[in-house]
Scaffold this motif. Sequence first.
Motif, PDB file in Angstrom:
ATOM      1  N   THR A 258      31.973  38.250  46.613  1.00  0.00           N
ATOM      2  CA  THR A 258      33.164  38.023  47.434  1.00  0.00           C
ATOM      3  C   THR A 258      34.403  38.554  46.729  1.00  0.00           C
ATOM      4  OG1 THR A 258      32.128  36.014  48.292  1.00  0.00           O
ATOM      5  CG2 THR A 258      34.466  36.298  48.723  1.00  0.00           C
ATOM      6  N   ALA A 259      34.464  38.357  45.410  1.00  0.00           N
ATOM      7  CA  ALA A 259      35.620  38.813  44.633  1.00  0.00           C
ATOM      8  C   ALA A 259      35.760  40.326  44.684  1.00  0.00           C
ATOM      9  CB  ALA A 259      35.495  38.339  43.188  1.00  0.00           C
ATOM     10  N   THR A 260      34.655  41.036  44.478  1.00  0.00           N
ATOM     11  CA  THR A 260      34.735  42.502  44.487  1.00  0.00           C
ATOM     12  C   THR A 260      35.057  43.028  45.880  1.00  0.00           C
ATOM     13  OG1 THR A 260      32.336  42.688  44.849  1.00  0.00           O
ATOM     14  CG2 THR A 260      33.111  42.715  42.579  1.00  0.00           C
ATOM     15  N   THR A 261      34.566  42.367  46.901  1.00  0.00           N
ATOM     16  CA  THR A 261      34.858  42.802  48.268  1.00  0.00           C
ATOM     17  C   THR A 261      36.332  42.619  48.599  1.00  0.00           C
ATOM     18  OG1 THR A 261      32.616  42.220  48.973  1.00  0.00           O
ATOM     19  CG2 THR A 261      34.273  42.477  50.691  1.00  0.00           C
ATOM     20  N   ILE A 262      36.883  41.459  48.186  1.00  0.00           N
ATOM     21  CA  ILE A 262      38.275  41.149  48.514  1.00  0.00           C
ATOM     22  C   ILE A 262      39.247  41.948  47.654  1.00  0.00           C
ATOM     23  CG2 ILE A 262      40.020  39.317  48.386  1.00  0.00           C
ATOM     24  CD1 ILE A 262      37.891  37.357  49.277  1.00  0.00           C
ATOM     25  N   TYR A 263      38.959  42.080  46.346  1.00  0.00           N
ATOM     26  CA  TYR A 263      39.931  42.656  45.421  1.00  0.00           C
ATOM     27  C   TYR A 263      39.824  44.169  45.278  1.00  0.00           C
ATOM     28  CZ  TYR A 263      43.174  42.377  41.441  1.00  0.00           C
ATOM     29  OH  TYR A 263      44.266  42.495  40.609  1.00  0.00           O
ATOM     30  N   SER A 264      38.703  44.746  45.697  1.00  0.00           N
ATOM     31  CA  SER A 264      38.535  46.189  45.503  1.00  0.00           C
ATOM     32  C   SER A 264      39.630  47.021  46.179  1.00  0.00           C
ATOM     33  CB  SER A 264      37.150  46.638  45.979  1.00  0.00           C
ATOM     34  OG  SER A 264      36.943  46.343  47.341  1.00  0.00           O
ATOM     35  N   PRO A 265      40.090  46.694  47.402  1.00  0.00           N
ATOM     36  CA  PRO A 265      41.192  47.491  47.970  1.00  0.00           C
ATOM     37  C   PRO A 265      42.442  47.466  47.104  1.00  0.00           C
ATOM     38  CG  PRO A 265      40.153  46.162  49.682  1.00  0.00           C
ATOM     39  CD  PRO A 265      39.607  45.682  48.377  1.00  0.00           C
ATOM     40  N   THR A 266      42.710  46.310  46.447  1.00  0.00           N
ATOM     41  CA  THR A 266      43.878  46.220  45.557  1.00  0.00           C
ATOM     42  C   THR A 266      43.718  47.152  44.369  1.00  0.00           C
ATOM     43  OG1 THR A 266      44.211  43.906  46.195  1.00  0.00           O
ATOM     44  CG2 THR A 266      45.251  44.655  44.149  1.00  0.00           C
ATOM     45  N   ALA A 278      42.084  54.108  50.237  1.00  0.00           N
ATOM     46  CA  ALA A 278      41.614  52.817  49.739  1.00  0.00           C
ATOM     47  C   ALA A 278      40.669  52.169  50.744  1.00  0.00           C
ATOM     48  CB  ALA A 278      42.799  51.899  49.455  1.00  0.00           C
ATOM     49  N   GLN A 279      41.015  52.291  52.022  1.00  0.00           N
ATOM     50  CA  GLN A 279      40.149  51.759  53.067  1.00  0.00           C
ATOM     51  C   GLN A 279      38.830  52.528  53.104  1.00  0.00           C
ATOM     52  OE1 GLN A 279      41.929  51.794  56.969  1.00  0.00           O
ATOM     53  NE2 GLN A 279      40.130  50.935  57.978  1.00  0.00           N
ATOM     54  N   TRP A 280      38.904  53.829  52.925  1.00  0.00           N
ATOM     55  CA  TRP A 280      37.714  54.677  52.922  1.00  0.00           C
ATOM     56  C   TRP A 280      36.798  54.323  51.750  1.00  0.00           C
ATOM     57  CZ3 TRP A 280      36.018  58.436  49.389  1.00  0.00           C
ATOM     58  CH2 TRP A 280      35.030  59.304  49.864  1.00  0.00           C
ATOM     59  N   LEU A 281      37.395  54.091  50.571  1.00  0.00           N
ATOM     60  CA  LEU A 281      36.609  53.722  49.394  1.00  0.00           C
ATOM     61  C   LEU A 281      35.975  52.341  49.551  1.00  0.00           C
ATOM     62  CD1 LEU A 281      38.946  55.048  46.549  1.00  0.00           C
ATOM     63  CD2 LEU A 281      36.663  55.904  47.129  1.00  0.00           C
ATOM     64  N   SER A 282      36.686  51.420  50.208  1.00  0.00           N
ATOM     65  CA  SER A 282      36.128  50.092  50.446  1.00  0.00           C
ATOM     66  C   SER A 282      34.885  50.182  51.323  1.00  0.00           C
ATOM     67  CB  SER A 282      37.169  49.183  51.102  1.00  0.00           C
ATOM     68  OG  SER A 282      38.275  48.982  50.245  1.00  0.00           O
ATOM     69  N   ALA A 283      34.954  51.016  52.349  1.00  0.00           N
ATOM     70  CA  ALA A 283      33.790  51.212  53.213  1.00  0.00           C
ATOM     71  C   ALA A 283      32.649  51.872  52.444  1.00  0.00           C
ATOM     72  CB  ALA A 283      34.182  52.070  54.419  1.00  0.00           C
ATOM     73  N   LEU A 284      32.979  52.826  51.583  1.00  0.00           N
ATOM     74  CA  LEU A 284      31.956  53.502  50.788  1.00  0.00           C
ATOM     75  C   LEU A 284      31.297  52.533  49.805  1.00  0.00           C
ATOM     76  CD1 LEU A 284      30.616  56.224  50.153  1.00  0.00           C
ATOM     77  CD2 LEU A 284      32.416  56.621  48.446  1.00  0.00           C
ATOM     78  N   ASN A 285      32.086  51.632  49.231  1.00  0.00           N
ATOM     79  CA  ASN A 285      31.547  50.639  48.304  1.00  0.00           C
ATOM     80  C   ASN A 285      30.491  49.779  48.987  1.00  0.00           C
ATOM     81  OD1 ASN A 285      31.391  48.908  45.955  1.00  0.00           O
ATOM     82  ND2 ASN A 285      32.673  47.450  47.077  1.00  0.00           N
ATOM     83  N   ASN A 286      30.762  49.350  50.194  1.00  0.00           N
ATOM     84  CA  ASN A 286      29.780  48.544  50.912  1.00  0.00           C
ATOM     85  C   ASN A 286      28.548  49.362  51.292  1.00  0.00           C
ATOM     86  OD1 ASN A 286      30.817  45.635  51.708  1.00  0.00           O
ATOM     87  ND2 ASN A 286      32.593  46.988  51.731  1.00  0.00           N
ATOM     88  N   SER A 287      28.734  50.664  51.465  1.00  0.00           N
ATOM     89  CA  SER A 287      27.602  51.520  51.816  1.00  0.00           C
ATOM     90  C   SER A 287      26.631  51.690  50.656  1.00  0.00           C
ATOM     91  CB  SER A 287      28.112  52.898  52.263  1.00  0.00           C
ATOM     92  OG  SER A 287      29.021  52.776  53.349  1.00  0.00           O
ATOM     93  N   VAL A 288      27.120  51.500  49.430  1.00  0.00           N
ATOM     94  CA  VAL A 288      26.249  51.585  48.252  1.00  0.00           C
ATOM     95  C   VAL A 288      25.136  50.555  48.337  1.00  0.00           C
ATOM     96  CG1 VAL A 288      26.194  51.234  45.745  1.00  0.00           C
ATOM     97  CG2 VAL A 288      28.025  52.578  46.768  1.00  0.00           C
ATOM     98  N   GLY A 289      25.396  49.464  49.062  1.00  0.00           N
ATOM     99  CA  GLY A 289      24.389  48.414  49.191  1.00  0.00           C
ATOM    100  C   GLY A 289      23.095  48.890  49.823  1.00  0.00           C
ATOM    101  N   ILE A 290      23.157  49.902  50.641  1.00  0.00           N
ATOM    102  CA  ILE A 290      21.929  50.437  51.252  1.00  0.00           C
ATOM    103  C   ILE A 290      20.996  50.963  50.183  1.00  0.00           C
ATOM    104  CG2 ILE A 290      21.015  52.216  52.791  1.00  0.00           C
ATOM    105  CD1 ILE A 290      23.510  51.982  54.453  1.00  0.00           C
ATOM    106  N   LEU A 291      21.542  51.726  49.230  1.00  0.00           N
ATOM    107  CA  LEU A 291      20.733  52.264  48.137  1.00  0.00           C
ATOM    108  C   LEU A 291      20.158  51.123  47.292  1.00  0.00           C
ATOM    109  CD1 LEU A 291      19.654  54.565  46.383  1.00  0.00           C
ATOM    110  CD2 LEU A 291      21.878  54.607  45.210  1.00  0.00           C
ATOM    111  N   SER A 345      37.234  51.090  39.344  1.00  0.00           N
ATOM    112  CA  SER A 345      36.593  51.305  40.641  1.00  0.00           C
ATOM    113  C   SER A 345      35.119  51.661  40.474  1.00  0.00           C
ATOM    114  CB  SER A 345      37.306  52.425  41.403  1.00  0.00           C
ATOM    115  OG  SER A 345      38.666  52.105  41.624  1.00  0.00           O
ATOM    116  N   ALA A 346      34.815  52.440  39.441  1.00  0.00           N
ATOM    117  CA  ALA A 346      33.422  52.823  39.200  1.00  0.00           C
ATOM    118  C   ALA A 346      32.565  51.602  38.913  1.00  0.00           C
ATOM    119  CB  ALA A 346      33.352  53.803  38.024  1.00  0.00           C
ATOM    120  N   PHE A 347      33.104  50.626  38.171  1.00  0.00           N
ATOM    121  CA  PHE A 347      32.322  49.425  37.880  1.00  0.00           C
ATOM    122  C   PHE A 347      32.218  48.502  39.100  1.00  0.00           C
ATOM    123  CE2 PHE A 347      33.120  50.622  33.422  1.00  0.00           C
ATOM    124  CZ  PHE A 347      31.816  50.521  32.953  1.00  0.00           C
ATOM    125  N   ILE A 348      33.185  48.586  40.002  1.00  0.00           N
ATOM    126  CA  ILE A 348      33.060  47.860  41.271  1.00  0.00           C
ATOM    127  C   ILE A 348      31.879  48.429  42.059  1.00  0.00           C
ATOM    128  CG2 ILE A 348      34.123  47.463  43.516  1.00  0.00           C
ATOM    129  CD1 ILE A 348      35.362  45.723  41.443  1.00  0.00           C
TER     130      ILE A 348
END
Length: 503
Positions: A258-266, A278-291, A345-348
């Motif tokens: 929850t923390a990484t999801t909420i704070y990553s845009p910041t 930032a919005q695009w990267l947030s969507a990409l971060n969640n897409s990593v979950g598929i892999l 961001s890379a560690f997120i």
Amino acid sequence: MGGVNISPDYVETMGLEGKPSKLGGVVCVYYLGALVGGFSGGWLADKIGRRRALALGCLWCILGGSLQASAQNVEWMIVARVITGQGVGYLMTVTPAWSAEVAAAEERGRMICLIFLLNYGGIFVAYWLGYGMSFSGDGRGPIRWRLPQACQVIPALILFVSVWFLPESPRWLVKQGRADEALFILTRLRGDGDENHPAVKSEYNDIITMVESERSGGIRNSYLGMLLGYKWGKLHMARRVQLAAWIQILMQFGTGITATTIYSPTIFSQAGYSEDKAQWLSALNNSVGILGTLINAFNIDKLGRRKTLFYGAIGQAVCLFLSGGLSRLLVDNPDKAAQYGAASSAFIFLFTLVFSSTWLMVPFILPAEIFPTEVRAKGNAFGVAGWAVGFGAGTLFTPVMFDAVQENTFYLYAGLNLLYIPVIYCFWPETAKRSLEEMDLLFASDSMFAWNMEKEFQRLMAQGGVQGVAGALAARGADDIEASCSTAETEKPEVEHREMHKE
């Protein structure tokens, strides 16, 4: 709802301008609906079957999605969100239970992971659809939020039609006295149409024995009876309920997702990225979950549930410590914001990959594995309840923590991940590569510690296994396991003769 909540027309139509708490409340009532749907869906699935309960959940989702897409005021939207949540609660409760009951023991974790891989695929589509719709017209029209809401109806319709082509759970069929149908399905799932296949005969007889023993034990299968363990004897139902609920709470609240999801845009914004990027990267971060979910599908049955959680907790803690430290350096060194921001961001992203390949799946698999056939769907509802409570708590408290201590919140979650390792080691037993019927033997120990549960399991398996001890385990306050073991060999042929009548 992330893309919906930032749509100007949605905020204006719902009257939510300058009301962030009410805006968040509209999001959270969905989880209230899921909580209700989880318990009602679990009860219904044990009554009418897994397929019918899934179909009913689809209907709730279709109705809720339609109402969300057509909402004209906030009250309308709240009701629609509750209805949609109820449908999702049905699906989250019944789908893992059905999958666990039709999958082979050595592939059970993988099958449930593949189901949630598709779930992550849905999240992927939702995020990118919301991002894409922000470019519709000037981004201020109603289509920006109404179309994504309407699109959720499509997969629900597809599932409603296709669920009737799926086999019903053999274990539920046996419980309903439809053993011939259960045998027919098992021969096609395990024996390539041969009912004399050893795998078919073994699993079928174990199911028959365990279902009969559960009935003979006079089990109280109400939710309250399960929670208190009333009249469950050696099956230790209250312990299973606690493990099913708390593994979800630990995952949703304490891992840091929850923390990484909420704070990553910041973090993305502080790194100098534009609001759009930032919005695009947030969507990409969640897409990593598929892999990550795909990786999990191929490893979870090999590593086992416990090792998967151990490795995940270590990896998540490392990522959170480093992301927190780099976020601090980002703030203290604005001249190097781009470098530190990119590293944080890379560690997120790495955290999301580790989480989705370890902790994401196990809390959904365990509740579907550890309960008896008689109450498996109901038991899974306690897992859904834990999910709703954990997610709600994380959503509520994480923003407060970030407001108070900023990036130091990452350190707190990293510490919780490390704390989880001894907790999992002590209380959660290994369930991988064990049949659903063997779970009663795994929980036969009067000790709550995993090593004692494992020791008792090995002893019971050596003295007759499922066929030998099932009746004693199901009996209230059973102390006659040894006697049951001694008669196992004389009772087993009788079961085979009675139930395998075609042999």
